[in-house]
Motif scaffolding. Structure first.
Motif, PDB file in Angstrom:
ATOM      1  N   SER A   1      -3.228   8.908   4.853  1.00 49.28           N
ATOM      2  CA  SER A   1      -4.424   8.845   4.163  1.00 49.28           C
ATOM      3  C   SER A   1      -4.303   7.527   2.915  1.00 49.28           C
ATOM      4  CB  SER A   1      -4.281  10.232   3.219  1.00 49.28           C
ATOM      5  OG  SER A   1      -3.188  10.544   2.399  1.00 49.28           O
ATOM      6  N   PRO A   2      -5.329   7.154   2.138  1.00 52.33           N
ATOM      7  CA  PRO A   2      -5.104   6.063   1.334  1.00 52.33           C
ATOM      8  C   PRO A   2      -4.095   6.595   0.316  1.00 52.33           C
ATOM      9  CG  PRO A   2      -7.154   6.515   1.891  1.00 52.33           C
ATOM     10  CD  PRO A   2      -6.586   7.837   2.420  1.00 52.33           C
TER      11      PRO A   2
ATOM     12  N   ASP B   1       0.979  -1.167   0.036  1.00 52.05           N
ATOM     13  CA  ASP B   1       0.027  -0.081  -0.063  1.00 52.05           C
ATOM     14  C   ASP B   1       0.694   1.250   0.079  1.00 52.05           C
ATOM     15  OD1 ASP B   1      -2.308  -1.492  -0.014  1.00 52.05           O
ATOM     16  OD2 ASP B   1      -2.107  -1.589   2.290  1.00 52.05           O
TER      17      ASP B   1
ATOM     18  N   ARG C   1      -2.426   7.004  -3.179  1.00 50.78           N
ATOM     19  CA  ARG C   1      -2.861   7.610  -4.447  1.00 50.78           C
ATOM     20  C   ARG C   1      -2.059   7.256  -5.669  1.00 50.78           C
ATOM     21  NH1 ARG C   1      -0.666  13.105  -2.242  1.00 50.78           N
ATOM     22  NH2 ARG C   1       1.029  11.490  -1.453  1.00 50.78           N
TER      23      ARG C   1
END
Length: 341
Positions: free
Chosen positions: A322-323, A160, A325
């Motif tokens: 944050s997730p 991730d 990108r």
């Protein structure tokens, strides 16, 4: 003039020369320079210059945890794309007050693992990874240690992280559209092994699925990872000599392959334009080979800078992540005579 010496000048010698404490000199070369008076800063700077003192960055990082280093892993330093992106990364690092420590893995997973260990020992404050294979375990361990990383051009399953690179499906669509508009109907797509990199996988899959949409037929030729030198003349000659009146063109997946294919076509006496040639990646020599080679240019400088910007943002927001990108840049079509029938 700095003193010439074969030994390393110590911080204590600088302190004596500057009539300052060792702590003040350490603050001057660290993150607390503003705590010193301008007069004291001037004395320390002059003393360091006279003695030829250079601070030990490794010692500082071990003591304070701030190396001011960004690490970069490049899958193949011979690929012009890698060099061009690295320039953008280095420029962005310098603008942010960091230095770049780059390693070439030579498309070898063992080298990749070794270089990751080396970069960790230097306590780099972020990593830009142009991955070889799928080192998901090693990269996830980097993330778990709190070191931000950005994947460059190639995604890695089960990791991730932010990804910065080319919009590969769009690049293939633009190539097919251009070749179809120029009247070519049979295509040969030449690439290195797609299973080795997600970007190659996406380009290959898009090529295979969009041919019909543009009224084209085509096939693929996969080359070994030999630096783009292992072009089989017979395979290309067989494609070009296949019976049929439909105009043929070759689409090259990167700059290394474009160069090798150009040499092959010259050796075969092929007239460019009559046989189309197009490459992904713009290289300086492409406009010099008559009648000029059509390319899709990647905005390499912007890609490199964006990778570092992502790292800096991740460093600032580590406590509130944050997730991931995905930042995809559009290629730029540069039409030349090699696709002019």
């Amino acid at each position: 003039m700095p003193a010439r010496s074969t030994r390393h000048v110590t911080i204590l010698e600088v302190a004596r020369e500057a009539r300052a404490s060792k702590t003040s000199v350490s603050r001057y070369f660290g993150d607390e320079r503003e705590r010193l008076s301008r007069e004291l800063q001037g004395r320390i700077a002059s003393a360091a210059k006279r003695l030829g003192y250079r601070p030990n960055q490794m010692a500082r990082s071990l003591k304070g945890g701030h190396s001011r280093l960004i690490g970069m892993l490049v899958a193949d330093i011979r690929n012009p794309f890698s060099v061009a992106v690295m320039h953008g990364v280095e420029q962005a690092c310098r603008a942010s007050g960091y230095s770049l420590l780059a390693c070439n893995t030579d498309n070898d997973p063992a080298q990749e693992s070794a270089h990751l260990s080396v970069l960790a020992s230097y306590r780099v404050e972020g990593l830009v990874i142009n991955a070889t294979g799928s080192p998901h375990g090693a990269l996830q361990a980097v993330i778990d240690r709190g070191t931000p990383l950005v994947l460059l051009d190639r995604e890695v399953d089960r990791v991730d992280a932010d990804v910065v690179g080319l919009d590969n499906p769009r690049a293939i669509d633009m190539a097919l559209e251009h070749l179809a508009e120029r009247g070519y109907r049979e295509l040969l797509y030449i690439t290195e092994p797609p299973e080795e990199a997600s970007s190659r996988q996406r380009r290959m899959a898009r090529f295979q699925t969009r041919l019909d949409d543009f009224g084209l037929t085509g096939e693929s030729l996969c080359l070994p990872l030999t630096g783009g030198t292992g072009i089989p003349h017979d395979a290309i000659a067989a494609f070009l000599n296949r019976p049929g009146a439909a105009p043929k063109a070759l689409l090259c997946a990167n700059g290394k392959i474009t160069l090798a294919v150009t040499r092959t076509l010259q050796a075969l006496g092929v007239r460019l334009g009559e046989t189309g040639l197009m490459g992904i990646d713009e290289l300086d020599w492409c406009e010099l080979v008559a009648p000029g080679i059509t390319t899709l240019a990647q905005p390499t400088e912007a890609i490199g800078r964006a990778a570092v910007e992502c790292l800096m943002q991740r460093r600032e927001t580590q406590r509130h992540p944050s997730p991931p990108r995905h930042i995809h840049y559009q290629p730029v079509l540069i039409p030349r005579g090699s696709t002019q029938r």
